[in-house]
Design an enzyme around this catalytic site. Sequence first.
Site, PDB file in Angstrom:
ATOM      1  N   GLU A  79      39.609  38.301  40.822  1.00 38.03           N
ATOM      2  CA  GLU A  79      38.906  38.882  39.681  1.00 38.03           C
ATOM      3  C   GLU A  79      39.902  39.232  38.578  1.00 38.03           C
ATOM      4  O   GLU A  79      41.097  39.421  38.831  1.00 38.03           O
ATOM      5  CB  GLU A  79      38.132  40.130  40.126  1.00 38.03           C
ATOM      6  CG  GLU A  79      37.281  40.781  39.047  1.00 38.03           C
ATOM      7  CD  GLU A  79      36.215  39.859  38.463  1.00 38.03           C
ATOM      8  OE1 GLU A  79      36.579  39.004  37.624  1.00 38.03           O
ATOM      9  OE2 GLU A  79      35.037  39.991  38.841  1.00 38.03           O
TER      10      GLU A  79
ATOM     11  N   HIS B 123      31.783  37.999  46.739  1.00 35.79           N
ATOM     12  CA  HIS B 123      31.986  38.860  47.909  1.00 35.79           C
ATOM     13  C   HIS B 123      30.838  39.856  48.071  1.00 35.79           C
ATOM     14  O   HIS B 123      30.093  40.153  47.126  1.00 35.79           O
ATOM     15  CB  HIS B 123      33.290  39.638  47.748  1.00 35.79           C
ATOM     16  CG  HIS B 123      33.295  40.503  46.513  1.00 35.79           C
ATOM     17  ND1 HIS B 123      32.681  41.745  46.466  1.00 35.79           N
ATOM     18  CD2 HIS B 123      33.805  40.287  45.281  1.00 35.79           C
ATOM     19  CE1 HIS B 123      32.820  42.259  45.269  1.00 35.79           C
ATOM     20  NE2 HIS B 123      33.498  41.400  44.521  1.00 35.79           N
TER      21      HIS B 123
END
Length: 203
Positions: free
Chosen positions: A85, A15
């Site tokens: 994550e 990202h």
Amino acid sequence: MGGGKPVMRLLLVRHGETAWNAGHRLQGSEDIPLSESGRGQGRLLAPLVAAQRPTRCISSPLSRATATAALLGFHDPELDERWQEAHLGDWTGLSSAELGRRGDGAYKSWRAGVFTPPGAETFEALTDRVVSAVEQLLPNDRTVLVVTHGGPIRALCQAFVGLQANALVPVDPASLTIIDFTDRARLRAYGATTSGLSEDPPD
């Protein structure tokens, strides 16, 4: 899997930047949004990703990943929590500089994948879930885009390509890593960007 043409090409995009990335604060699974800088990075990366002609897009459900997917032209990606994550427990929100100043070597050991912060997900658990996600995709004769995070990318490079976590610098925000799957996994690109490489990329 046969040799030659890839059975699957996996496009792994980290990202774009967040305010916590800019401050080198560890975000883990906290849902920190993209910054304006991160949005710009996503737009710059879009042509590089488009050139690979992905036929499917999967994203971590965290907003910084789904927003990056949208900037890449995928406004309704498939969401899969396995691409999220790692949860970082007591280290969430701390900076890498602060952890390094403790002088106990824990931060360096965590980066090497051999230490788990208090209350955090282990590197082994992270690896198991992202490997499971990839194995569910194989074989499919497609180019698959996954918008994810630095930890999952590092875990896959170790699991499939044999690159140990302590031998890898973090990939930059809004960067592209490519793994081709034929008779075995081969790393085609690591942390490629169109906005320049960071001197000190954030975790």
